[in-house]
Design a protein around this motif. Structure first.
Motif, PDB file in Angstrom:
ATOM      1  N   LEU A 146       0.867  -1.172   0.000  1.00 49.68           N
ATOM      2  CA  LEU A 146       0.000   0.000   0.000  1.00 49.68           C
ATOM      3  C   LEU A 146       0.906   1.225   0.000  1.00 49.68           C
ATOM      4  N   LEU A 147       0.852   2.015  -1.082  1.00 48.81           N
ATOM      5  CA  LEU A 147       1.725   3.175  -1.231  1.00 48.81           C
ATOM      6  C   LEU A 147       0.909   4.447  -1.471  1.00 48.81           C
ATOM      7  N   ASN A 148       1.216   5.495  -0.725  1.00 49.04           N
ATOM      8  CA  ASN A 148       0.629   6.823  -0.943  1.00 49.04           C
ATOM      9  C   ASN A 148      -0.888   6.767  -1.125  1.00 49.04           C
ATOM     10  N   SER A 149      -1.541   6.078  -0.214  1.00 50.82           N
ATOM     11  CA  SER A 149      -2.982   5.860  -0.340  1.00 50.82           C
ATOM     12  C   SER A 149      -3.692   6.161   0.974  1.00 50.82           C
ATOM     13  N   SER A 150      -5.008   6.232   0.890  1.00 53.73           N
ATOM     14  CA  SER A 150      -5.859   6.466   2.052  1.00 53.73           C
ATOM     15  C   SER A 150      -6.796   5.285   2.239  1.00 53.73           C
ATOM     16  N   VAL A 151      -6.827   4.756   3.468  1.00 56.07           N
ATOM     17  CA  VAL A 151      -7.802   3.739   3.865  1.00 56.07           C
ATOM     18  C   VAL A 151      -8.472   4.309   5.115  1.00 56.07           C
ATOM     19  N   SER A 152      -9.620   4.952   4.919  1.00 60.44           N
ATOM     20  CA  SER A 152     -10.231   5.719   6.005  1.00 60.44           C
ATOM     21  C   SER A 152     -11.748   5.581   6.035  1.00 60.44           C
ATOM     22  N   TYR A 153     -12.303   5.743   7.232  1.00 58.54           N
ATOM     23  CA  TYR A 153     -13.746   5.721   7.473  1.00 58.54           C
ATOM     24  C   TYR A 153     -14.400   4.417   7.002  1.00 58.54           C
ATOM     25  N   ASN A 154     -13.714   3.292   7.236  1.00 57.18           N
ATOM     26  CA  ASN A 154     -14.259   1.976   6.919  1.00 57.18           C
ATOM     27  C   ASN A 154     -14.641   1.272   8.213  1.00 57.18           C
ATOM     28  N   ASP A 188      -3.859 -14.785   7.609  1.00 58.16           N
ATOM     29  CA  ASP A 188      -4.142 -16.206   7.484  1.00 58.16           C
ATOM     30  C   ASP A 188      -3.310 -16.815   6.367  1.00 58.16           C
ATOM     31  N   SER A 189      -2.076 -16.330   6.215  1.00 58.27           N
ATOM     32  CA  SER A 189      -1.201 -16.832   5.169  1.00 58.27           C
ATOM     33  C   SER A 189      -0.049 -17.615   5.781  1.00 58.27           C
ATOM     34  N   TYR A 190       0.603 -18.402   4.936  1.00 56.00           N
ATOM     35  CA  TYR A 190       1.718 -19.212   5.399  1.00 56.00           C
ATOM     36  C   TYR A 190       3.057 -18.629   5.000  1.00 56.00           C
ATOM     37  N   SER A 191       3.075 -17.609   4.193  1.00 55.82           N
ATOM     38  CA  SER A 191       4.273 -16.831   3.901  1.00 55.82           C
ATOM     39  C   SER A 191       3.829 -15.536   3.241  1.00 55.82           C
ATOM     40  N   GLY A 192       4.726 -14.572   3.194  1.00 54.96           N
ATOM     41  CA  GLY A 192       4.389 -13.302   2.575  1.00 54.96           C
ATOM     42  C   GLY A 192       4.785 -12.132   3.442  1.00 54.96           C
ATOM     43  N   ASN A 193       4.687 -10.952   2.856  1.00 56.56           N
ATOM     44  CA  ASN A 193       5.109  -9.740   3.530  1.00 56.56           C
ATOM     45  C   ASN A 193       4.122  -8.615   3.240  1.00 56.56           C
ATOM     46  N   ALA A 194       4.032  -7.693   4.187  1.00 59.72           N
ATOM     47  CA  ALA A 194       3.221  -6.497   3.979  1.00 59.72           C
ATOM     48  C   ALA A 194       4.138  -5.284   4.003  1.00 59.72           C
ATOM     49  N   TYR A 195       3.911  -4.346   3.088  1.00 58.02           N
ATOM     50  CA  TYR A 195       4.692  -3.116   3.032  1.00 58.02           C
ATOM     51  C   TYR A 195       3.721  -1.953   2.834  1.00 58.02           C
ATOM     52  N   ILE A 196       3.717  -1.025   3.793  1.00 56.33           N
ATOM     53  CA  ILE A 196       2.845   0.140   3.745  1.00 56.33           C
ATOM     54  C   ILE A 196       3.716   1.378   3.897  1.00 56.33           C
ATOM     55  N   GLU A 197       3.580   2.339   2.963  1.00 55.39           N
ATOM     56  CA  GLU A 197       4.388   3.561   3.045  1.00 55.39           C
ATOM     57  C   GLU A 197       3.593   4.762   2.550  1.00 55.39           C
ATOM     58  N   GLY A 198       3.789   5.887   3.238  1.00 54.63           N
ATOM     59  CA  GLY A 198       3.215   7.160   2.823  1.00 54.63           C
ATOM     60  C   GLY A 198       1.703   7.160   2.748  1.00 54.63           C
ATOM     61  N   SER A 199       1.055   6.451   3.671  1.00 51.43           N
ATOM     62  CA  SER A 199      -0.395   6.284   3.593  1.00 51.43           C
ATOM     63  C   SER A 199      -1.087   6.768   4.862  1.00 51.43           C
ATOM     64  N   ILE A 220       6.000  -0.797   7.974  1.00 50.09           N
ATOM     65  CA  ILE A 220       5.098   0.347   7.876  1.00 50.09           C
ATOM     66  C   ILE A 220       5.948   1.601   8.056  1.00 50.09           C
ATOM     67  N   LYS A 221       6.011   2.455   7.007  1.00 50.75           N
ATOM     68  CA  LYS A 221       6.869   3.645   7.010  1.00 50.75           C
ATOM     69  C   LYS A 221       6.069   4.897   6.678  1.00 50.75           C
ATOM     70  N   ASN A 222       6.431   5.999   7.328  1.00 51.89           N
ATOM     71  CA  ASN A 222       5.874   7.319   7.000  1.00 51.89           C
ATOM     72  C   ASN A 222       4.358   7.274   6.825  1.00 51.89           C
ATOM     73  N   THR A 223       3.693   6.646   7.770  1.00 51.09           N
ATOM     74  CA  THR A 223       2.248   6.414   7.666  1.00 51.09           C
ATOM     75  C   THR A 223       1.550   6.890   8.934  1.00 51.09           C
ATOM     76  N   SER A 224       0.341   7.412   8.759  1.00 46.26           N
ATOM     77  CA  SER A 224      -0.506   7.815   9.878  1.00 46.26           C
ATOM     78  C   SER A 224      -1.514   6.704  10.165  1.00 46.26           C
ATOM     79  N   ILE A 225      -1.540   6.268  11.414  1.00 43.86           N
ATOM     80  CA  ILE A 225      -2.533   5.296  11.879  1.00 43.86           C
ATOM     81  C   ILE A 225      -3.195   5.952  13.081  1.00 43.86           C
ATOM     82  N   SER A 226      -4.257   6.692  12.817  1.00 45.62           N
ATOM     83  CA  SER A 226      -4.825   7.569  13.837  1.00 45.62           C
ATOM     84  C   SER A 226      -6.350   7.540  13.833  1.00 45.62           C
ATOM     85  N   GLY A 227      -6.907   7.739  15.019  1.00 49.06           N
ATOM     86  CA  GLY A 227      -8.350   7.874  15.153  1.00 49.06           C
ATOM     87  C   GLY A 227      -9.138   6.613  14.871  1.00 49.06           C
ATOM     88  N   ASN A 228      -8.497   5.449  14.961  1.00 45.17           N
ATOM     89  CA  ASN A 228      -9.176   4.176  14.724  1.00 45.17           C
ATOM     90  C   ASN A 228      -9.717   3.630  16.032  1.00 45.17           C
TER      91      ASN A 228
END
Length: 188
Positions: free
Chosen positions: A54-62, A76-87, A121-129
């Motif tokens: 997830l890059l430079n995106s908004s996931v809000s009010y869900n 629920d996966s057996y391998s893999g990675n998550a990368y979130i930046e600038g969101s 997770i880099k340079n990301t706002s996780i607020s008001g949840n």
């Protein structure tokens, strides 16, 4: 709304599943208030290799109506990675008072079934949840019972003003971050 992943839904038991979201908005979605409502904004789960970006995106009010991941449900996966930046992952809600399921992770719900992973997770706002139970901002759970070499790394993030709404006296907690098994690195 849909039962799960009201904004984006990717559920597959095969290998090499990739979800790349960039310069996008996933806002104002609701998964059903029922026994299966997960991932109000995005649900990406199951498979032997899940890679989520997830890059430079908004996931809000869900809202996830019953289970976790008001904004994002990844896991629920057996391998893999998550990368979130600038969101922005802000003002999402996991759960409802009517149906009190596993309403964890108001902003993000990450569940791993593996001993080695890297979530960044880099340079990301996780607020008001808000979560009904654990992890108002983020809920991280590793289901492995042997070695724990997984790492979730936060770099230059704003994790603030997240809340829990619970009437339980059990082990609920982590208004900002709730982590069960694994390693967390925090860099500013």
């Amino acid at each position: 709304g849909y039962y799960s992943g009201a904004g984006i839904f990717l559920y597959n038991g095969s290998s090499e599943n990739i979800l790349h979201i960039e310069n996008s908005e996933v806002n104002n979605n609701t998964s059903k208030v029922s026994t299966s409502g997960k991932g109000g904004g995005i649900m990406f789960r199951d498979g032997s290799d899940l890679d989520f970006t997830l890059l430079n995106s908004s996931v809000s009010y869900n809202t996830s109506g019953y289970n976790g991941g008001g904004g994002i449900y990844y896991g629920d996966s057996y391998s893999g990675n998550a990368y979130i930046e600038g969101s922005f992952i802000d003002n999402n809600t996991a759960g409802s008072l009517l149906y009190q399921g596993d309403a964890y992770g108001g902003g993000i719900y990450i569940k791993s079934q593996m001993s080695e992973y890297m979530h960044t997770i880099k340079n990301t706002s996780i607020s008001g949840n808000t979560a009904l139970k654990k992890g108002g901002g983020i809920y991280i759970y590793n289901n492995m019972t042997t070695t724990y070499e997984g790492i979730t790394s936060f770099e230059n993030c704003q994790i603030n003003n997240n809340t829990l709404f619970t009437n339980s006296e059990t082990d609920d907690g982590g208004a900002g971050v709730y982590a069960f098994i694994g390693n967390i690195n925090h860099l500013n």
